[in-house]
Design an enzyme around this catalytic site. Structure first.
Site, PDB file in Angstrom:
ATOM      1  N   ASP A 142      33.394  41.284  31.264  1.00  0.00           N
ATOM      2  CA  ASP A 142      33.445  41.185  32.669  1.00  0.00           C
ATOM      3  C   ASP A 142      34.880  41.974  33.282  1.00  0.00           C
ATOM      4  O   ASP A 142      35.795  42.636  32.306  1.00  0.00           O
ATOM      5  CB  ASP A 142      34.882  39.680  32.720  1.00  0.00           C
ATOM      6  CG  ASP A 142      35.614  39.312  33.673  1.00  0.00           C
ATOM      7  OD1 ASP A 142      34.930  40.020  34.833  1.00  0.00           O
ATOM      8  OD2 ASP A 142      36.029  37.338  33.801  1.00  0.00           O
ATOM      9  N   CYS A 176      39.084  41.270  35.018  1.00  0.00           N
ATOM     10  CA  CYS A 176      38.696  39.793  34.126  1.00  0.00           C
ATOM     11  C   CYS A 176      39.900  39.282  34.625  1.00  0.00           C
ATOM     12  O   CYS A 176      39.900  37.882  35.209  1.00  0.00           O
ATOM     13  CB  CYS A 176      39.164  39.774  32.784  1.00  0.00           C
ATOM     14  SG  CYS A 176      40.224  40.567  32.201  1.00  0.00           S
ATOM     15  N   TRP A 224      43.073  36.913  35.236  1.00  0.00           N
ATOM     16  CA  TRP A 224      44.006  36.200  34.374  1.00  0.00           C
ATOM     17  C   TRP A 224      43.149  35.695  32.940  1.00  0.00           C
ATOM     18  O   TRP A 224      43.611  34.426  32.702  1.00  0.00           O
ATOM     19  CB  TRP A 224      44.966  35.418  35.416  1.00  0.00           C
ATOM     20  CG  TRP A 224      45.656  36.719  35.471  1.00  0.00           C
ATOM     21  CD1 TRP A 224      47.493  36.945  34.794  1.00  0.00           C
ATOM     22  CD2 TRP A 224      46.722  37.139  37.044  1.00  0.00           C
ATOM     23  NE1 TRP A 224      47.990  37.345  35.447  1.00  0.00           N
ATOM     24  CE2 TRP A 224      47.265  36.988  36.903  1.00  0.00           C
ATOM     25  CE3 TRP A 224      46.085  36.685  38.360  1.00  0.00           C
ATOM     26  CZ2 TRP A 224      47.898  38.484  37.592  1.00  0.00           C
ATOM     27  CZ3 TRP A 224      46.274  37.164  38.894  1.00  0.00           C
ATOM     28  CH2 TRP A 224      47.301  37.987  39.506  1.00  0.00           C
ATOM     29  N   CYS A 273      45.208  40.205  56.517  1.00  0.00           N
ATOM     30  CA  CYS A 273      44.146  40.575  55.459  1.00  0.00           C
ATOM     31  C   CYS A 273      43.155  39.088  56.009  1.00  0.00           C
ATOM     32  O   CYS A 273      42.338  39.215  56.270  1.00  0.00           O
ATOM     33  CB  CYS A 273      44.141  39.675  53.823  1.00  0.00           C
ATOM     34  SG  CYS A 273      44.632  41.409  53.399  1.00  0.00           S
TER      35      CYS A 273
END
Length: 416
Positions: free
Chosen positions: A179, A182, A184, A365
Site C-alpha cells: 500500500d 497508506c 492512517w 476543492c
C-alpha cells in the site's frame, strides 16, 4: 480600482459580483442570471495582486481578512461564482500570458525528489492526528469516498471505496500487498481482516505511521500488517498486488516515469496494481499557486493524457479504468460540514488564520469537483494482459461477497 475592474468586467459572465473597494465605493460586475456575491476589499494592493496572481492573492486575502463578504454572501458563494466563471478568467489576456510563462516552470514546481518529498508530506499530513479527526470519517480516510446512494453516511461511502478497490485487486490467499501512501492504515487493515494476505504500508508521515501501527496492533493483525516510514522508491521487496490511494497526486509530472518504472519492478508478470488518484478532464496544467504554497507543496493532479503516455513507455497494460466524476464533491461537502461544526476546536489547535486557510481549501476543492474539471480515476495496471479476469463482472461479485463478510465480522464498526 484599476486594473482589477478591467479584469472583472471580462471575468463575470454569469452571476454578479459587487466589490466594495478600500474607500467604500461599490463596483458591480454582472453577466447573465446567476449567483450574486458582495465582497469587500480593505487593502488597495489587492487591485493589482488579484490580477497578476489571482488564486494566491484571493486565498491569502481571505486568510488575512482583507477580503471578506457582506450582505449575506459567503466564501462558498464566492468560490461558486469563481468556479462557474473560471474559463472567462483564463481567457483574459494577462492571465493567458502569465499561464504560458508559468507552464515553463511547472516541473520545478512539482519537484518531489527524496528528502524533499518527505518535507512536502510533513507540511500537510503531520499537522496532528487530532486535527484530522475533526472532519474525516471515523476510520480517518482522507481521499474520495464512493457513494452508492446519495444519502449514505460518510462512513458508509468510505467503506464502499475500500470494498471497490479491494475487489479490483483480485486477491488470493497468501498474497503480499503493498500500500503506497497508506495514510492512517485503513485500507491495509481492511484487506488483512477480509483476506489471508500480508500487507506492507509505506508513508512519509510520522504521524500516520505511528497511528497506523497502533491500529494494526489493536486489530490483532500486526503479524500480517506493518507500516513503514519509507519512500516507495526505497522498497525492494516484490508484491503480488499494489494499491495506492490519493498518493499519485504528490508524485509530480517529472517523476511519473520513476513511479511507473518502480511499479513494474515491484510486481511479477501477473501482478496487479490499482491506482486511485485525482485527475482532470482538461489539458495538462498546474496546481494553483495558493494550493502549492499553503496546502500541498509539490502536488499536481494530472490530465489523463499525461498518465497514459508514461504508462505506455513503461510497458504496463491498463487492464481497467473507472472514473468517479461527482463522488469527491460529495465527500468534500461532508468534510466541510464536519469542519464547520468543529471550527472552534480548529481555532484552538491552530488559530483563526489556519481555520480560514482550511475553509478556503476545502470549499475551493469541492467547487473544483462540482463545477470545475477535476475527477477521480481508478487505473488497474499489470505487466500481463490477462492478469485480471477479462470481464468486469468479478468486481461487482467480489464487492457483494466482501459486504457479506463485513456484516459477518462486524467490520462496519467505528474506529477500527
Amino acid at each position: 480600482m484599476f486594473p482589477l475592474s478591467h479584469m472583472m468586467k471580462a471575468f463575470i459572465r454569469k452571476g454578479s459580483l459587487t466589490v466594495i473597494d478600500a474607500d467604500g465605493r461599490s463596483h458591480v460586475f454582472a453577466g447573465e442570471a446567476g449567483p450574486e456575491v458582495t465582497m469587500r476589499l480593505t487593502d488597495r494592493r489587492l487591485y493589482r495582486t488579484l490580477v497578476f496572481n489571482s488564486e494566491l492573492a484571493a486565498g491569502e486575502a481571505y486568510m488575512d481578512g482583507t477580503l471578506r463578504f457582506e450582505n449575506g454572501s459567503t466564501l462558498r458563494d464566492f468560490l461558486t461564482l469563481f468556479s462557474i466563471n473560471r474559463l472567462s478568467l483564463g481567457s483574459y489576456p494577462i492571465q493567458k500570458l502569465l499561464r504560458a510563462v508559468k507552464m515553463r516552470f511547472r516541473k520545478r514546481q512539482q519537484s518531489n525528489v527524496k528528502g524533499e518529498a518527505q518535507r512536502n508530506v510533513a507540511h500537510h499530513y503531520d499537522l496532528g492526528n487530532d486535527f484530522y479527526k475533526l472532519f474525516l470519517d471515523d476510520n480517518m480516510l482522507y481521499s474520495c469516498a464512493y457513494f452508492r446512494e446519495a444519502d449514505e453516511t460518510l462512513e458508509q461511502a468510505q467503506r464502499n471505496k475500500l470494498r471497490l478497490l479491494a475487489s479490483k485487486l483480485h486477491l488470493k490467499p497468501g498474497m503480499k500487498v503493498l500500500d503506497i501512501g497508506c495514510g492512517w492504515g485503513d485500507m491495509a487493515l481492511y484487506l488483512a481482516q477480509l483476506e489471508d494476505v500480508e500487507v506492507v504500508g509505506v508513508t512519509l508521515s510520522k504521524e500516520q505511521q505511528a497511528l497506523a501501527t497502533g491500529r494494526a496492533r489493536n486489530a490483532g493483525v500486526a503479524n500480517r500488517v506493518r507500516f513503514d516510514l519509507r519512500d516507495y522508491r526505497d522498497v525492494t521487496e516484490t508484491f503480488d498486488r499494489i494499491v495506492s490511494i490519493g498518493m499519485f497526486e504528490h508524485v509530480g509530472v517529472s517523476h511519473y516515469d520513476e513511479f511507473f518504472k518502480k511499479l513494474n519492478a515491484l510486481m511479477p508478470d501477473h501482478g496487479i496494481a490499482v491506482i486511485h488518484s485525482i485527475g482532470h478532464m482538461s489539458p495538462p496544467g498546474m496546481a494553483s499557486a495558493w494550493l502549492r504554497k499553503y496546502i500541498f507543496p509539490g502536488a499536481y493532479s494530472p490530465a489523463l493524457s499525461e498518465v497514459f503516455e508514461v504508462v505506455e513507455r513503461n510497458s504496463l497494460w491498463v487492464t481497467d479504468l473507472e472514473f468517479l466524476r461527482v463522488h469527491y464533491a460529495m465527500t468534500l461537502a461532508h468534510w466541510v460540514e464536519r469542519f464547520e461544526k468543529n471550527r472552534d476546536k480548529v481555532v484552538e489547535l491552530h488559530g483563526e488564520r489556519f481555520a480560514r486557510m482550511w475553509e478556503f481549501y476545502l470549499i475551493s476543492c469541492e467547487m473544483m469537483f462540482r463545477t470545475g474539471s477535476q475527477l477521480v480515476f481508478h487505473m488497474q495496471l499489470s505487466r500481463s494482459r490477462d492478469a485480471a479476469p477479462i470481464v468486469r463482472d468479478y468486481i461487482t461479485e467480489q464487492q457483494k461477497a466482501y459486504l457479506l463478510q463485513e456484516e459477518a465480522f462486524g467490520l462496519s464498526m467505528k474506529g477500527r
